[in-house]
Design a protein around this motif. Structure first.
Motif, PDB file in Angstrom:
ATOM      1  N   MET A   1     -33.039 -28.063   8.480  1.00 43.50           N
ATOM      2  CA  MET A   1     -33.628 -27.062   9.344  1.00 43.50           C
ATOM      3  C   MET A   1     -34.693 -26.307   8.554  1.00 43.50           C
ATOM      4  O   MET A   1     -34.460 -25.867   7.440  1.00 43.50           O
ATOM      5  CB  MET A   1     -32.526 -26.118   9.844  1.00 43.50           C
ATOM      6  CG  MET A   1     -32.989 -25.112  10.848  1.00 43.50           C
ATOM      7  SD  MET A   1     -31.674 -24.054  11.494  1.00 43.50           S
ATOM      8  CE  MET A   1     -31.198 -24.981  12.931  1.00 43.50           C
ATOM      9  N   THR A   2     -35.860 -26.168   9.143  1.00 43.12           N
ATOM     10  CA  THR A   2     -36.960 -25.484   8.466  1.00 43.12           C
ATOM     11  C   THR A   2     -36.789 -23.968   8.535  1.00 43.12           C
ATOM     12  O   THR A   2     -36.035 -23.459   9.367  1.00 43.12           O
ATOM     13  CB  THR A   2     -38.308 -25.849   9.117  1.00 43.12           C
ATOM     14  OG1 THR A   2     -38.325 -25.340  10.445  1.00 43.12           O
ATOM     15  CG2 THR A   2     -38.543 -27.356   9.123  1.00 43.12           C
ATOM     16  N   VAL A   3     -37.520 -23.297   7.695  1.00 42.14           N
ATOM     17  CA  VAL A   3     -37.482 -21.834   7.704  1.00 42.14           C
ATOM     18  C   VAL A   3     -37.918 -21.307   9.068  1.00 42.14           C
ATOM     19  O   VAL A   3     -37.308 -20.391   9.623  1.00 42.14           O
ATOM     20  CB  VAL A   3     -38.382 -21.259   6.583  1.00 42.14           C
ATOM     21  CG1 VAL A   3     -38.542 -19.752   6.730  1.00 42.14           C
ATOM     22  CG2 VAL A   3     -37.827 -21.611   5.218  1.00 42.14           C
TER      23      VAL A   3
ATOM     24  N   SER B   1     -37.680 -22.687  12.037  1.00 36.47           N
ATOM     25  CA  SER B   1     -36.650 -22.849  13.065  1.00 36.47           C
ATOM     26  C   SER B   1     -35.455 -21.939  12.795  1.00 36.47           C
ATOM     27  O   SER B   1     -34.832 -21.439  13.736  1.00 36.47           O
ATOM     28  CB  SER B   1     -36.211 -24.311  13.186  1.00 36.47           C
ATOM     29  OG  SER B   1     -35.676 -24.776  11.983  1.00 36.47           O
ATOM     30  N   GLN B   2     -35.151 -21.674  11.537  1.00 34.41           N
ATOM     31  CA  GLN B   2     -34.062 -20.752  11.217  1.00 34.41           C
ATOM     32  C   GLN B   2     -34.394 -19.332  11.671  1.00 34.41           C
ATOM     33  O   GLN B   2     -33.534 -18.631  12.219  1.00 34.41           O
ATOM     34  CB  GLN B   2     -33.778 -20.759   9.714  1.00 34.41           C
ATOM     35  CG  GLN B   2     -33.111 -22.016   9.231  1.00 34.41           C
ATOM     36  CD  GLN B   2     -32.968 -22.046   7.718  1.00 34.41           C
ATOM     37  OE1 GLN B   2     -33.726 -21.413   6.987  1.00 34.41           O
ATOM     38  NE2 GLN B   2     -31.990 -22.797   7.243  1.00 34.41           N
TER      39      GLN B   2
ATOM     40  N   THR C   1     -34.120 -19.201  15.424  1.00 38.25           N
ATOM     41  CA  THR C   1     -32.712 -19.183  15.823  1.00 38.25           C
ATOM     42  C   THR C   1     -32.134 -17.783  15.626  1.00 38.25           C
ATOM     43  O   THR C   1     -31.405 -17.277  16.485  1.00 38.25           O
ATOM     44  CB  THR C   1     -31.913 -20.215  15.012  1.00 38.25           C
ATOM     45  OG1 THR C   1     -32.435 -21.516  15.278  1.00 38.25           O
ATOM     46  CG2 THR C   1     -30.440 -20.180  15.349  1.00 38.25           C
ATOM     47  N   CYS C   2     -32.476 -17.168  14.523  1.00 35.84           N
ATOM     48  CA  CYS C   2     -32.039 -15.791  14.251  1.00 35.84           C
ATOM     49  C   CYS C   2     -32.564 -14.848  15.325  1.00 35.84           C
ATOM     50  O   CYS C   2     -31.827 -13.990  15.829  1.00 35.84           O
ATOM     51  CB  CYS C   2     -32.524 -15.366  12.869  1.00 35.84           C
ATOM     52  SG  CYS C   2     -32.142 -13.661  12.445  1.00 35.84           S
TER      53      CYS C   2
END
Length: 68
Positions: free
Chosen positions: A1-3, A5-6, A9-10
């Motif tokens: 998971m890329t930064v 996308s993280q 998501t957050c």
């Protein structure tokens, strides 16, 4: 998971938490609890705005993260 996308998501999780806090505030008759939930929702909104700013920055720096 890329930064990117993280972070997105957050952001989605934060928005969900904010909506839950707002629902709790609407659903209680206890004024103290209502005030607490409203204050927590406002604080969460401030964090959401900061994270949205970071998402914009990431998308500008790394165009491949747009739309994910």
């Amino acid at each position: 998971m890329t930064v990117g996308s993280q972070v997105k998501t957050c952001l989605a999780s934060l928005k969900s938490a904010q909506a839950s806090l707002e629902q709790f505030a609407l659903g209680t008759e206890n004024q103290e609890a209502k005030s607490l939930f409203e204050q927590a929702a406002q604080t969460t909104q401030q964090v959401v705005q900061q994270v949205e700013s970071r998402v914009q920055q990431l998308e500008n720096e790394e165009p491949q993260y747009k739309g994910f």
